[in-house]
Design an enzyme around this catalytic site. Structure first.
Site, PDB file in Angstrom:
ATOM      1  N   ASP A 143      36.903 -22.071 -41.499  1.00  0.00           N
ATOM      2  CA  ASP A 143      37.136 -21.221 -42.665  1.00  0.00           C
ATOM      3  C   ASP A 143      38.597 -20.882 -42.918  1.00  0.00           C
ATOM      4  OD1 ASP A 143      34.577 -20.965 -43.674  1.00  0.00           O
ATOM      5  OD2 ASP A 143      34.040 -19.534 -42.116  1.00  0.00           O
ATOM      6  N   HIS A 165      35.274 -19.070 -32.380  1.00  0.00           N
ATOM      7  CA  HIS A 165      34.045 -19.801 -32.678  1.00  0.00           C
ATOM      8  C   HIS A 165      33.108 -19.746 -31.487  1.00  0.00           C
ATOM      9  CE1 HIS A 165      31.326 -22.887 -34.133  1.00  0.00           C
ATOM     10  NE2 HIS A 165      31.851 -22.649 -35.313  1.00  0.00           N
TER      11      HIS A 165
HETATM   12  N1  COA Z   1      39.871 -11.991 -33.925  1.00  0.00           N
HETATM   13  C1  COA Z   1      40.111 -11.249 -32.826  1.00  0.00           C
HETATM   14  N2  COA Z   1      39.405 -11.350 -31.686  1.00  0.00           N
HETATM   15  C2  COA Z   1      38.395 -12.233 -31.671  1.00  0.00           C
HETATM   16  C3  COA Z   1      38.082 -13.025 -32.777  1.00  0.00           C
HETATM   17  C4  COA Z   1      38.859 -12.886 -33.934  1.00  0.00           C
HETATM   18  N3  COA Z   1      38.626 -13.621 -35.025  1.00  0.00           N
HETATM   19  N4  COA Z   1      37.043 -13.827 -32.475  1.00  0.00           N
HETATM   20  C5  COA Z   1      36.704 -13.532 -31.219  1.00  0.00           C
HETATM   21  N5  COA Z   1      37.522 -12.575 -30.729  1.00  0.00           N
HETATM   22  C6  COA Z   1      37.456 -12.003 -29.400  1.00  0.00           C
HETATM   23  C7  COA Z   1      36.255 -11.070 -29.303  1.00  0.00           C
HETATM   24  O1  COA Z   1      36.589  -9.747 -29.698  1.00  0.00           O
HETATM   25  C8  COA Z   1      35.921 -11.181 -27.846  1.00  0.00           C
HETATM   26  O2  COA Z   1      36.842 -10.414 -27.128  1.00  0.00           O
HETATM   27  P1  COA Z   1      36.389  -9.581 -25.837  1.00  0.00           P
HETATM   28  O3  COA Z   1      35.908 -10.633 -24.871  1.00  0.00           O
HETATM   29  O4  COA Z   1      37.623  -8.870 -25.449  1.00  0.00           O
HETATM   30  O5  COA Z   1      35.284  -8.684 -26.327  1.00  0.00           O
HETATM   31  C9  COA Z   1      36.219 -12.646 -27.519  1.00  0.00           C
HETATM   32  O6  COA Z   1      37.201 -13.051 -28.487  1.00  0.00           O
HETATM   33  C10 COA Z   1      35.002 -13.542 -27.606  1.00  0.00           C
HETATM   34  O7  COA Z   1      34.457 -13.513 -28.898  1.00  0.00           O
HETATM   35  P2  COA Z   1      32.943 -13.229 -29.253  1.00  0.00           P
HETATM   36  O8  COA Z   1      32.844 -12.123 -30.288  1.00  0.00           O
HETATM   37  O9  COA Z   1      32.159 -13.102 -27.992  1.00  0.00           O
HETATM   38  O10 COA Z   1      32.529 -14.569 -29.948  1.00  0.00           O
HETATM   39  P3  COA Z   1      31.140 -14.856 -30.641  1.00  0.00           P
HETATM   40  O11 COA Z   1      30.775 -16.239 -30.241  1.00  0.00           O
HETATM   41  O12 COA Z   1      30.135 -13.800 -30.429  1.00  0.00           O
HETATM   42  O13 COA Z   1      31.535 -14.805 -32.176  1.00  0.00           O
HETATM   43  C11 COA Z   1      32.624 -15.398 -34.171  1.00  0.00           C
HETATM   44  C12 COA Z   1      32.076 -15.892 -32.832  1.00  0.00           C
HETATM   45  C13 COA Z   1      32.969 -16.607 -35.030  1.00  0.00           C
HETATM   46  C14 COA Z   1      31.559 -14.564 -34.921  1.00  0.00           C
HETATM   47  C15 COA Z   1      33.864 -14.542 -33.894  1.00  0.00           C
HETATM   48  O14 COA Z   1      34.862 -15.355 -33.302  1.00  0.00           O
HETATM   49  C16 COA Z   1      34.399 -13.886 -35.151  1.00  0.00           C
HETATM   50  O15 COA Z   1      33.945 -12.802 -35.507  1.00  0.00           O
HETATM   51  N6  COA Z   1      35.382 -14.529 -35.841  1.00  0.00           N
HETATM   52  C17 COA Z   1      35.881 -14.012 -37.076  1.00  0.00           C
HETATM   53  C18 COA Z   1      34.943 -14.359 -38.214  1.00  0.00           C
HETATM   54  C19 COA Z   1      34.972 -15.812 -38.570  1.00  0.00           C
HETATM   55  O16 COA Z   1      36.029 -16.405 -38.685  1.00  0.00           O
HETATM   56  N7  COA Z   1      33.795 -16.388 -38.799  1.00  0.00           N
HETATM   57  C20 COA Z   1      33.655 -17.780 -39.216  1.00  0.00           C
HETATM   58  C21 COA Z   1      32.939 -18.568 -38.168  1.00  0.00           C
HETATM   59  S1  COA Z   1      32.935 -20.282 -38.544  1.00  0.00           S
END
Ligand code: COA
Length: 379
Positions: free
Chosen positions: A310, A258
């Site tokens: 979710d 998140h």
């Molecule tokens: N599975 C695997 N790795 C994940 C992850 C997941 N669900 N969510 C984050 N990470 C990792 C990222 O790849 C990143 O790794 P890195 O630093 O090695 O590149 C790190 O954790 C930080 O995440 P980041 O993508 O910078 O977070 P964000 O704030 O940009 O994105 C979300 C947040 C929610 C979009 C992201 O966590 C995600 O895509 N989650 C899955 C989709 C989801 O559940 N969405 C519902 C949100 S309520």
């Protein structure tokens, strides 16, 4: 100039609707903790709270409930359109299209007064479950079920889907899920709604755009994908290997991570975990909950990531009998209460939202007439 990719930590608006403490893992609607609201409130009461920024008296709640019941029926045009939409589109596309089309049939028309916008907000919140349920019935070749005026908002949604009145436990669990999905500060779809509203475009356009933003798998779509993963895992003892394989392939696990809750639990996930377990126990089918719990443990061990709203929401909706592709539309139906509150807040103190960008393309290029250019395609 600093560029914040994804606008992380950028404060895009002041709001009195909801607040998050990402370090403590707390969420409040108008200063009321989500734990208290989930335990003691109803979705109708939360709608009043978000729209009016105070809790209602009993008389005010009765009045709003009556309005919501009266606004459940979809316009005739939408009822006629639904068989085609059920055949041709996904449920989220149906919802986006129907909400957009509903603007043409709203009794307040293009009236943009605060009073008209309040009525439009209540109409949109009230009608969305009817649209979703009617779509689902049509695609199964069944007659839509008329809304039941005696049932509360969430229970009536379950009723319109199955044609049967839900048990008290199911109705309460679903109502709580509506409360938990109702608002969440400046998430992508709410921001989208506020951007559209800030151009002084109408309420239906702003909600249509918000639905489009919620549709994506990184936002609302995650609850569906999380449940599909759990079904694919199928057995508790396959969960660990499955998750490790996903990580080995560099894939994301839906329902985890998140932007705001980094080192703490998403407070909504904590509540949903508990309710999902209770509903699973009640149904005598804990398998999906247990797979989810194992996935949660492995993801935390491997990556330190925690479930977001979710993850368990998907399992709960599955237990409640919703088709998987209706999970995100259900999220939209609940979030409509927050979107419309934010849109009205934006109208009340508006300045067009127009951020800047940093140009990184080439500069000072010389224009070459087309006949003198190389045949080569640039990219
Ligand atoms: N599975 C695997 N790795 C994940 C992850 C997941 N669900 N969510 C984050 N990470 C990792 C990222 O790849 C990143 O790794 P890195 O630093 O090695 O590149 C790190 O954790 C930080 O995440 P980041 O993508 O910078 O977070 P964000 O704030 O940009 O994105 C979300 C947040 C929610 C979009 C992201 O966590 C995600 O895509 N989650 C899955 C989709 C989801 O559940 N969405 C519902 C949100 S309520």
């Amino acid at each position: 100039m600093t560029v914040e990719k994804g606008l992380a930590d950028i404060v895009a608006a002041q709001t009195a609707i909801s607040d998050i403490d990402g370090k403590l893992g707390k969420l409040w609607y108008v200063g009321y903790s989500i734990d208290d609201l989930a335990q003691h409130s109803t979705f109708e009461e939360v709608v009043f709270l978000l729209q009016n920024r105070r809790l209602p008296t009993q008389g005010e709640l009765d009045d709003l409930t009556e309005k919501m019941v009266n606004d459940r029926e979809a316009a005739e045009f939408l009822q006629d359109l639904m068989p085609t939409l059920a055949k041709q589109t996904s449920p989220m596309s149906m919802l986006r299209t129907s909400v957009s089309a509903a603007s043409a049939y709203d009794p307040d028309g293009w009236d943009q007064s605060p009073e008209a916008n309040y009525r439009k907000a209540i109409r949109l919140i009230s009608v969305m479950p009817t649209l979703i349920a009617s779509y689902d019935r049509h695609r199964q070749g069944l007659e839509p079920v008329e809304p039941n005026p005696k049932l509360p908002h969430a229970a009536n949604f379950l009723y319109m889907l199955s044609g049967e009145e839900p048990s008290q436990e199911a109705a309460r669990a679903f109502d709580t899920q509506f409360i938990l999905y109702a608002d969440h500060t400046m998430n992508a779809s709410t921001f989208t709604a506020r951007v559209v509203a800030s151009t002084l475009s109408d309420m239906h356009s702003a909600v249509t755009a918000a639905i489009a933003a919620l549709k994506g798998p990184l936002h609302g779509g995650a609850n569906e994908l999380a449940m599909r993963m759990i079904l694919d895992i199928a057995e508790v003892d396959r969960a660990e290997r499955y998750v490790k394989d996903l990580f080995a392939r560099g894939e994301k696990i839906m329902g985890f991570g998140h932007r705001v809750y980094r080192r703490v639990d998403d407070p909504r996930a904590t509540i949903l975990r508990l309710i999902t377990r209770e509903v699973g126990e009640h149904l005598g089918e804990l398998r999906w909950y247990e797979i989810a719990e194992t996935v949660e443990k492995v993801v935390f061990q491997e990556k330190g990531l925690r479930p977001n709203v979710d993850f368990y929401a998907g399992v709960l909706l599955y237990y409640l009998g919703l088709e998987i592709d209706l999970f995100t539309p259900m999220f939209a139906a609940a979030r409509a209460s927050g979107w419309t509150a934010h849109i009205r807040e934006q109208y009340a103190d508006n300045r067009i939202i127009r951020p800047d960008s940093e140009y990184i393309g080439p500069r000072d290029q010389t224009y070459v007439p087309i006949e003198e250019r190389d045949q080569e395609v640039a990219s």
